[in-house]
Design an enzyme around this catalytic site. Structure first.
Site, PDB file in Angstrom:
ATOM      1  N   THR A  17       0.809  -1.217   0.000  1.00 16.98           N
ATOM      2  CA  THR A  17       0.000   0.000   0.000  1.00 16.98           C
ATOM      3  C   THR A  17       0.838   1.261   0.000  1.00 16.98           C
ATOM      4  O   THR A  17       0.486   2.262  -0.635  1.00 16.98           O
ATOM      5  CB  THR A  17      -0.940  -0.001   1.227  1.00 16.98           C
ATOM      6  N   SER A  61       1.654  -8.079  -1.077  1.00 14.49           N
ATOM      7  CA  SER A  61       2.458  -8.881  -0.156  1.00 14.49           C
ATOM      8  C   SER A  61       1.873 -10.269   0.060  1.00 14.49           C
ATOM      9  O   SER A  61       2.563 -11.168   0.543  1.00 14.49           O
ATOM     10  CB  SER A  61       2.630  -8.165   1.187  1.00 14.49           C
ATOM     11  N   THR A  92       1.771  -4.938   4.268  1.00 15.81           N
ATOM     12  CA  THR A  92       1.676  -5.309   5.675  1.00 15.81           C
ATOM     13  C   THR A  92       1.270  -6.759   5.916  1.00 15.81           C
ATOM     14  O   THR A  92       1.612  -7.334   6.947  1.00 15.81           O
ATOM     15  CB  THR A  92       0.663  -4.396   6.395  1.00 15.81           C
TER      16      THR A  92
END
Length: 346
Positions: A17, A61, A92
């Site tokens: 992000t 991710s 994350t």
């Protein structure tokens, strides 16, 4: 002109992000071109650092894995002598897995590898990305009074805290303080200043060794999460997974599991055929105390290894790393409970 050399920091952008920006025409989020980083985050100029960047093909991710970890670790090793510190920008969702994997892959690390990201894109008006990036750069450049790197390990920086990477877990999908280390103190707290807990920071020996890079990670490992009502057929099916070498079994509380004869016999047979089973707790705080209760003690008698207070992320990547070294199951069993880089409390 100052004789003090500017800190040299390498940013490695993998995606996530933090690396998204809104296209003014389509209004959709798309990968950010980090060659124009200074223009988009002008405050970085105030740091007066020498900053370079490597931009990988951006990925979510959720798609990060051993190949991506190897690419990041290799980039750090290839440029290790050129820079004072490294900042990895990452999504994350699997950040704690990447942090744990890198801590094993970069043995004898004596420079900071700071992993950060954001919950909101760096191009948003209200974003945590800009602050996280700037703070990560400052931490990567920080030194002790003697001039050594303040941080000499892989760490996750998010909002108000710096955590040891292989002790960290993502705790929130919404909060800016998304990560926490439940079984190890924070390495630093970020407020008006950056306050390091030097007693918690990992330190290399007085004569640091050369960085040792190990990029081979064995994929033949898996999680086994217990739940009430777990059936014998399900258990047998999972334990019979072809080619499996290691299992991280997430148990209840302090390391407890069912005491049914069929369950324990299935575990014993799996261990006897050479599969390494590591016991970690489903609880986010605390760890396995294998002999505290009879249920946990029975697992130990079946050959299950206590993962003590390791996170699930550290346990699974540690198995990948140890088997990736080409070690035998016996050797892996003897090392899984050993502290290699601060991931476990002995």
């Amino acid at each position: 002109m100052s004789d003090i050399a500017k800190p040299r920091i390498l940013i490695i952008y993998t995606g996530g992000t933090i690396g998204m920006i809104e296209n003014p025409e389509t209004r959709s989020l798309e990968p950010f071109d980090f060659t124009h980083l200074i223009d988009n985050v002008p405050k970085i100029k105030m740091l007066e650092y020498d900053i370079d960047n490597i931009q990988f093909t951006p990925i979510d991710s959720s798609d990060m894995g051993p190949e991506g970890w190897a690419e990041i670790a290799t980039a750090i090793a290839d440029h290790y002598d050129e820079y004072d510190g490294f900042v990895v920008l990452h999504g994350t969702d699997t950040m704690a897995y990447t942090a744990s994997a890198l801590s094993f892959m970069l043995q004898d690390l004596s420079k900071p590898v700071i992993i950060t990201g954001s919950q909101l894109p760096i191009g948003e008006v209200r974003t945590d990305g800009e602050e996280n990036l700037i703070t990560a750069l400052q931490i990567a450049a920080a030194t002790t009074p003697a001039g050594a790197p303040m941080v000499q390990e892989v760490a996750i920086l998010f909002e108000n805290y710096l955590w040891r990477g292989n002790r960290s877990t993502k705790m929130s999908a919404d909060n800016f303080n998304a990560f926490k280390s439940n079984n190890y103190p924070g390495l630093a707290r970020i407020g008006l200043g950056i306050h390091f807990d030097e007693a918690a920071l990992r330190r290399v020996t007085t004569d640091p060794k050369r960085l040792r890079l190990h990029t081979r990670m064995d994929r033949d490992v898996m999680f086994l999460d217990l739940n009430p009502g777990f059936t014998q057929s399900t258990m047998q099916h999972l334990l019979a997974t072809p080619g499996i070498k290691g299992i991280v079994m997430r148990t209840y509380g302090a390391g407890n599991a069912p005491t049914d004869t069929w369950f324990l016999e299935a575990i014993r047979r799996t261990v006897d055929r050479g599969v390494v089973i590591v016991n970690v707790s489903q609880c986010v705080n605390g760890g396995v105390h294998a002999r505290r209760y009879a249920a946990g003690d029975l697992l130990t008698r079946c050959g299950v290894i206590s993962g003590r207070d390791m996170t699930s992320e550290a346990a699974i990547t540690k198995l990948m790393y140890l088997f990736g070294l080409g070690l035998t199951p016996h050797q892996v069993r003897s090392l899984i409970g050993t502290d290699l880089c601060g991931e476990i409390t002995i």
